[in-house]
Motif scaffolding. Sequence first.
Motif, PDB file in Angstrom:
ATOM      1  N   SER A  73      80.905  28.504   4.499  1.00  0.00           N
ATOM      2  CA  SER A  73      80.252  29.450   6.119  1.00  0.00           C
ATOM      3  C   SER A  73      79.115  29.216   7.083  1.00  0.00           C
ATOM      4  CB  SER A  73      79.058  31.023   5.186  1.00  0.00           C
ATOM      5  OG  SER A  73      79.576  31.746   3.868  1.00  0.00           O
ATOM      6  N   ARG A  74      78.541  28.146   6.650  1.00  0.00           N
ATOM      7  CA  ARG A  74      78.416  27.269   8.055  1.00  0.00           C
ATOM      8  C   ARG A  74      79.307  27.159   9.128  1.00  0.00           C
ATOM      9  NH1 ARG A  74      75.921  24.938   3.841  1.00  0.00           N
ATOM     10  NH2 ARG A  74      76.712  23.049   4.036  1.00  0.00           N
ATOM     11  N   LEU A  75      80.405  26.781   8.578  1.00  0.00           N
ATOM     12  CA  LEU A  75      81.255  26.003   9.589  1.00  0.00           C
ATOM     13  C   LEU A  75      81.973  27.006  10.158  1.00  0.00           C
ATOM     14  CD1 LEU A  75      83.474  23.263   7.607  1.00  0.00           C
ATOM     15  CD2 LEU A  75      81.848  23.358   9.636  1.00  0.00           C
ATOM     16  N   ILE A  76      82.254  28.065   9.698  1.00  0.00           N
ATOM     17  CA  ILE A  76      83.008  29.400  10.375  1.00  0.00           C
ATOM     18  C   ILE A  76      82.439  30.098  11.028  1.00  0.00           C
ATOM     19  CG2 ILE A  76      83.657  31.765   9.997  1.00  0.00           C
ATOM     20  CD1 ILE A  76      85.323  30.462   6.643  1.00  0.00           C
ATOM     21  N   ILE A  77      81.163  30.409  10.799  1.00  0.00           N
ATOM     22  CA  ILE A  77      79.777  30.530  11.901  1.00  0.00           C
ATOM     23  C   ILE A  77      79.725  29.818  12.923  1.00  0.00           C
ATOM     24  CG2 ILE A  77      77.208  30.528  12.648  1.00  0.00           C
ATOM     25  CD1 ILE A  77      77.217  31.732   9.812  1.00  0.00           C
ATOM     26  N   GLN A  78      80.787  28.351  12.768  1.00  0.00           N
ATOM     27  CA  GLN A  78      80.537  27.597  13.818  1.00  0.00           C
ATOM     28  C   GLN A  78      81.483  27.479  14.442  1.00  0.00           C
ATOM     29  OE1 GLN A  78      79.531  24.007  12.706  1.00  0.00           O
ATOM     30  NE2 GLN A  78      77.405  24.287  12.135  1.00  0.00           N
ATOM     31  N   LYS A  79      82.396  27.021  13.957  1.00  0.00           N
ATOM     32  CA  LYS A  79      84.005  27.076  14.557  1.00  0.00           C
ATOM     33  C   LYS A  79      84.754  27.602  14.838  1.00  0.00           C
ATOM     34  CE  LYS A  79      85.925  23.351  13.546  1.00  0.00           C
ATOM     35  NZ  LYS A  79      85.948  22.162  12.335  1.00  0.00           N
ATOM     36  N   GLY A  80      84.801  29.242  13.765  1.00  0.00           N
ATOM     37  CA  GLY A  80      85.058  30.543  13.719  1.00  0.00           C
ATOM     38  C   GLY A  80      85.996  29.890  13.016  1.00  0.00           C
ATOM     39  N   ILE A  81      86.946  31.180  11.733  1.00  0.00           N
ATOM     40  CA  ILE A  81      88.172  30.960  11.080  1.00  0.00           C
ATOM     41  C   ILE A  81      89.217  30.273  11.768  1.00  0.00           C
ATOM     42  CG2 ILE A  81      89.235  32.738   9.591  1.00  0.00           C
ATOM     43  CD1 ILE A  81      87.629  34.819   9.207  1.00  0.00           C
ATOM     44  N   ASP A  82      90.004  30.505  12.670  1.00  0.00           N
ATOM     45  CA  ASP A  82      91.078  29.603  12.661  1.00  0.00           C
ATOM     46  C   ASP A  82      90.657  28.614  13.417  1.00  0.00           C
ATOM     47  OD1 ASP A  82      92.186  32.175  12.624  1.00  0.00           O
ATOM     48  OD2 ASP A  82      92.569  32.999  15.191  1.00  0.00           O
ATOM     49  N   ASN A  83      89.688  28.153  13.359  1.00  0.00           N
ATOM     50  CA  ASN A  83      89.279  26.901  13.451  1.00  0.00           C
ATOM     51  C   ASN A  83      88.720  25.763  12.642  1.00  0.00           C
ATOM     52  OD1 ASN A  83      90.620  26.650  16.677  1.00  0.00           O
ATOM     53  ND2 ASN A  83      88.189  27.597  17.029  1.00  0.00           N
ATOM     54  N   THR A  84      88.453  26.631  11.546  1.00  0.00           N
ATOM     55  CA  THR A  84      87.841  25.651  10.288  1.00  0.00           C
ATOM     56  C   THR A  84      89.184  25.401   9.531  1.00  0.00           C
ATOM     57  OG1 THR A  84      86.096  26.816  10.743  1.00  0.00           O
ATOM     58  CG2 THR A  84      86.257  25.960   8.173  1.00  0.00           C
ATOM     59  N   SER A  85      89.507  23.887   9.222  1.00  0.00           N
ATOM     60  CA  SER A  85      89.932  23.684   8.165  1.00  0.00           C
ATOM     61  C   SER A  85      89.618  23.586   6.244  1.00  0.00           C
ATOM     62  CB  SER A  85      91.396  22.677   8.631  1.00  0.00           C
ATOM     63  OG  SER A  85      90.409  21.816   8.525  1.00  0.00           O
ATOM     64  N   LEU A  86      90.793  23.663   5.572  1.00  0.00           N
ATOM     65  CA  LEU A  86      89.629  23.462   4.682  1.00  0.00           C
ATOM     66  C   LEU A  86      89.743  22.367   4.267  1.00  0.00           C
ATOM     67  CD1 LEU A  86      92.497  25.478   2.068  1.00  0.00           C
ATOM     68  CD2 LEU A  86      90.417  26.048   2.438  1.00  0.00           C
ATOM     69  N   SER A  87      89.794  21.045   4.948  1.00  0.00           N
ATOM     70  CA  SER A  87      89.412  19.363   5.218  1.00  0.00           C
ATOM     71  C   SER A  87      88.444  19.819   5.945  1.00  0.00           C
ATOM     72  CB  SER A  87      91.218  18.796   6.020  1.00  0.00           C
ATOM     73  OG  SER A  87      91.710  18.550   5.358  1.00  0.00           O
ATOM     74  N   ASP A  88      88.448  20.698   6.802  1.00  0.00           N
ATOM     75  CA  ASP A  88      86.858  20.434   7.664  1.00  0.00           C
ATOM     76  C   ASP A  88      85.503  21.075   6.089  1.00  0.00           C
ATOM     77  OD1 ASP A  88      87.848  19.650   9.941  1.00  0.00           O
ATOM     78  OD2 ASP A  88      88.401  21.958  10.342  1.00  0.00           O
ATOM     79  N   ILE A  89      86.147  21.638   5.630  1.00  0.00           N
ATOM     80  CA  ILE A  89      85.090  22.543   4.218  1.00  0.00           C
ATOM     81  C   ILE A  89      84.799  21.185   3.636  1.00  0.00           C
ATOM     82  CG2 ILE A  89      85.025  24.195   2.953  1.00  0.00           C
ATOM     83  CD1 ILE A  89      86.693  25.929   4.854  1.00  0.00           C
ATOM     84  N   ALA A  90      85.566  20.451   3.113  1.00  0.00           N
ATOM     85  CA  ALA A  90      85.656  19.415   2.044  1.00  0.00           C
ATOM     86  C   ALA A  90      84.510  18.454   2.287  1.00  0.00           C
ATOM     87  CB  ALA A  90      87.157  18.980   1.619  1.00  0.00           C
TER      88      ALA A  90
END
Length: 102
Positions: A19-36
């Motif tokens: 959720s934090r990353l998606i707020i910062q980068k958007g859904i399309d620009n957030t990968s599962l690698s980013d989240i991990a």
Amino acid sequence: METNYKRVQKKKTIIDGASRLIIQKGIDNTSLSDIAGEIGISKGTLYYYYATKNDLIFDIAVDHIEQISNDLFMLIDRIKGPSSPETVLTAMVETILKAETR
């Protein structure tokens, strides 16, 4: 072996980080690698909990809907006595707009 409690806690950690990353980068620009990377686990571990980003997005949406619903139920409990529909609706909309999960 992982207990149900630990599984729920790990999924909550993943949801919060995503959720934090998606707020910062958007859904399309957030990968599962980013989240991990954000939550300090391997991609393989993340795939153990979420096979696809869509599965994770679904759980994020469910989590946010539950939070907003709980806020609305608490609001309804706080309203004492008769209230006009307009007053109740206004309070509900304000609660939704103030939600951190927007």
